[in-house]
Design an enzyme around this catalytic site. Sequence first.
Site, PDB file in Angstrom:
ATOM      1  N   HIS A   1     -49.448  56.709 -68.855  1.00 14.62           N
ATOM      2  CA  HIS A   1     -49.616  56.927 -67.400  1.00 14.62           C
ATOM      3  C   HIS A   1     -48.244  56.874 -66.744  1.00 14.62           C
ATOM      4  O   HIS A   1     -47.648  55.810 -66.609  1.00 14.62           O
ATOM      5  CB  HIS A   1     -50.520  55.845 -66.792  1.00 14.62           C
ATOM      6  CG  HIS A   1     -50.769  56.009 -65.316  1.00 14.62           C
ATOM      7  ND1 HIS A   1     -52.034  56.016 -64.765  1.00 14.62           N
ATOM      8  CD2 HIS A   1     -49.927  56.163 -64.258  1.00 14.62           C
ATOM      9  CE1 HIS A   1     -51.952  56.174 -63.455  1.00 14.62           C
ATOM     10  NE2 HIS A   1     -50.671  56.260 -63.115  1.00 14.62           N
TER      11      HIS A   1
ATOM     12  N   ASP B   1     -47.186  53.495 -65.233  1.00 14.16           N
ATOM     13  CA  ASP B   1     -47.335  53.873 -63.824  1.00 14.16           C
ATOM     14  C   ASP B   1     -45.971  53.934 -63.142  1.00 14.16           C
ATOM     15  O   ASP B   1     -45.881  53.771 -61.917  1.00 14.16           O
ATOM     16  CB  ASP B   1     -48.278  52.911 -63.081  1.00 14.16           C
ATOM     17  CG  ASP B   1     -48.726  53.464 -61.733  1.00 14.16           C
ATOM     18  OD1 ASP B   1     -48.722  54.696 -61.567  1.00 14.16           O
ATOM     19  OD2 ASP B   1     -49.055  52.661 -60.848  1.00 14.16           O
TER      20      ASP B   1
ATOM     21  N   HIS C   1     -45.559  58.846 -63.555  1.00 15.29           N
ATOM     22  CA  HIS C   1     -45.282  59.831 -62.502  1.00 15.29           C
ATOM     23  C   HIS C   1     -43.859  60.338 -62.707  1.00 15.29           C
ATOM     24  O   HIS C   1     -42.903  59.576 -62.511  1.00 15.29           O
ATOM     25  CB  HIS C   1     -45.423  59.196 -61.117  1.00 15.29           C
ATOM     26  CG  HIS C   1     -46.792  58.642 -60.885  1.00 15.29           C
ATOM     27  ND1 HIS C   1     -47.794  59.371 -60.273  1.00 15.29           N
ATOM     28  CD2 HIS C   1     -47.348  57.449 -61.236  1.00 15.29           C
ATOM     29  CE1 HIS C   1     -48.902  58.633 -60.249  1.00 15.29           C
ATOM     30  NE2 HIS C   1     -48.665  57.470 -60.827  1.00 15.29           N
TER      31      HIS C   1
ATOM     32  N   HIS D   1     -58.119  56.371 -60.844  1.00 16.46           N
ATOM     33  CA  HIS D   1     -57.494  55.406 -59.917  1.00 16.46           C
ATOM     34  C   HIS D   1     -58.667  54.660 -59.291  1.00 16.46           C
ATOM     35  O   HIS D   1     -59.375  55.203 -58.444  1.00 16.46           O
ATOM     36  CB  HIS D   1     -56.649  56.123 -58.855  1.00 16.46           C
ATOM     37  CG  HIS D   1     -55.942  55.153 -57.951  1.00 16.46           C
ATOM     38  ND1 HIS D   1     -54.575  54.969 -57.958  1.00 16.46           N
ATOM     39  CD2 HIS D   1     -56.428  54.269 -57.044  1.00 16.46           C
ATOM     40  CE1 HIS D   1     -54.253  54.014 -57.094  1.00 16.46           C
ATOM     41  NE2 HIS D   1     -55.351  53.586 -56.521  1.00 16.46           N
TER      42      HIS D   1
ATOM     43  N   HIS E   1     -54.031  51.560 -64.694  1.00 19.30           N
ATOM     44  CA  HIS E   1     -53.274  50.464 -64.050  1.00 19.30           C
ATOM     45  C   HIS E   1     -54.189  49.368 -63.476  1.00 19.30           C
ATOM     46  O   HIS E   1     -54.214  49.136 -62.278  1.00 19.30           O
ATOM     47  CB  HIS E   1     -52.312  50.986 -62.984  1.00 19.30           C
ATOM     48  CG  HIS E   1     -52.830  52.078 -62.085  1.00 19.30           C
ATOM     49  ND1 HIS E   1     -54.007  51.997 -61.397  1.00 19.30           N
ATOM     50  CD2 HIS E   1     -52.308  53.285 -61.763  1.00 19.30           C
ATOM     51  CE1 HIS E   1     -54.179  53.097 -60.704  1.00 19.30           C
ATOM     52  NE2 HIS E   1     -53.166  53.893 -60.903  1.00 19.30           N
TER      53      HIS E   1
ATOM     54  N   LYS F   1     -57.480  63.598 -63.584  1.00 13.65           N
ATOM     55  CA  LYS F   1     -57.251  62.353 -62.842  1.00 13.65           C
ATOM     56  C   LYS F   1     -58.070  62.317 -61.560  1.00 13.65           C
ATOM     57  O   LYS F   1     -57.986  63.228 -60.738  1.00 13.65           O
ATOM     58  CB  LYS F   1     -55.759  62.242 -62.503  1.00 13.65           C
ATOM     59  CG  LYS F   1     -55.367  60.995 -61.737  1.00 13.65           C
ATOM     60  CD  LYS F   1     -55.402  59.759 -62.626  1.00 13.65           C
ATOM     61  CE  LYS F   1     -55.238  58.489 -61.817  1.00 13.65           C
ATOM     62  NZ  LYS F   1     -53.880  58.258 -61.353  1.00 13.65           N
TER      63      LYS F   1
HETATM   64  C1  NCD Z   1     -48.096  56.060 -57.444  1.00 13.15           C
HETATM   65  C2  NCD Z   1     -47.106  57.107 -56.909  1.00 13.15           C
HETATM   66  O1  NCD Z   1     -46.146  56.745 -56.209  1.00 13.15           O
HETATM   67  O2  NCD Z   1     -47.281  58.296 -57.221  1.00 13.15           O
HETATM   68  N1  NCD Z   1     -47.891  54.834 -56.717  1.00 13.15           N
HETATM   69  C3  NCD Z   1     -48.282  53.601 -57.099  1.00 13.15           C
HETATM   70  O3  NCD Z   1     -48.132  52.665 -56.318  1.00 13.15           O
HETATM   71  N2  NCD Z   1     -48.798  53.364 -58.274  1.00 13.15           N
HETATM   72  C4  NCD Z   1     -49.491  56.565 -57.315  1.00 13.15           C
HETATM   73  C5  NCD Z   1     -50.508  55.740 -58.051  1.00 13.15           C
HETATM   74  O4  NCD Z   1     -50.551  55.699 -59.274  1.00 13.15           O
HETATM   75  O5  NCD Z   1     -51.319  55.080 -57.370  1.00 13.15           O
HETATM   76 ZN    ZN Z   2     -50.066  56.038 -61.142  1.00 14.14          ZN
END
Ligand code: NCD
Ligand code: ZN
Length: 346
Positions: free
Chosen positions: A13, A247, A15, A136, A174, A99
């Site tokens: 996971h 995450d 970003h 999520h 997460h 997702k």
């Molecule tokens: C993530 C993001 O910034 O894309 N932020 C976070 O706090 N985890 C989005 C997410 O996974 O909720």
């Molecule tokens: Zn995330």
Amino acid sequence: MSRITLTKPDDWHIHLRDGAMLNRTVNDVAAWANRAVVMPNLTPPVKTLDDATAYRERIMSAFTGSSNFEPLMTLYLTDSTTPAIIEEAAKSPFVCGVKLYPAGATTNSAAGVTGLESLKPTLAAMEACGLPLLVHGEVTDHDIDIFDREAVFIERILAPLVDEFPKLRVILEHITTKDSVDFVESARNGVAATITPQHLLFDRNDMLVGGIRPHLFCLPILKRNLHKEALRAAAISGNPKFFLGTDSAPHTLETKESACGCAGCYTAHAALPFYAEVFDEEGALDKLEGFASHFGPDFYGKARNSEQVTLVKEDNPSPLSLSFGESTVAPLRAGETLSWRLESTE
Ligand code: NCD
Ligand code: ZN
């Protein structure tokens, strides 16, 4: 133990963002992981196989390393995701899931799902094609306290969904609460969870006592200590339903240190040292390999990596900030000294 060698991990996971940010995010994760499950919350979101294919190409052009690196792509479930979109994506070798963001739950979730009722044929298609649902898990109702949103989501949305689609593979992403640990432990086969470094290292006191620390603000938000302890116990348990997903989610310094700061912690540059510190503190370094390198590929039906990584217990100063082209990001535990360091990958 002051040195540990493991099968090379994957990040289930992450970003990676887009544009200039990719140059750093992709290479930071590829330094320790062979595969990374890439979240689709771009603007606009990654909604179709064509979007995912184009995004994957941008990711691979930003990758400058010589190791194996395989981005596993996800589609963003919206109110208009059709069974045909699912069937097409399921044929792709690199799309590994879809997702679910409840609309408004987190960063770039405006296009998220407003209700699952009309998406039942889409979920049935995912179940039939074997394409997992990545969740999520937070409700967004105004009257539900932010610290309760994960537990309420399980009760109202997730538990009924897992029953209604008994073959659907579901990953609760997460996780932040004992409620989630309990739910996943007792759930049917095909239900798993990822755990981040920040939720293993910190609780809400760390974020709020003595001053507000915006770099610890992520979603789902850090909870009270008993939840952190339950997450630690799950991570070191050897139960294959719990595995690594950082995450890691970069936001610039200005957008974090703001009157209305963004949610997300950046950890991709040092994720394994963070996890190693937790497992070491728990006297469970022997359980790190399962969590970081075995249970994720096993759940997703993929081969485990054949390469290895070595971590050493050694002071490892963490930078105050990281440069992302024109922007600056303060990573998790900026300016502190970490107790483990990634020594080599081979
Ligand atoms: C993530 C993001 O910034 O894309 N932020 C976070 O706090 N985890 C989005 C997410 O996974 O909720
Ligand atoms: Zn995330």
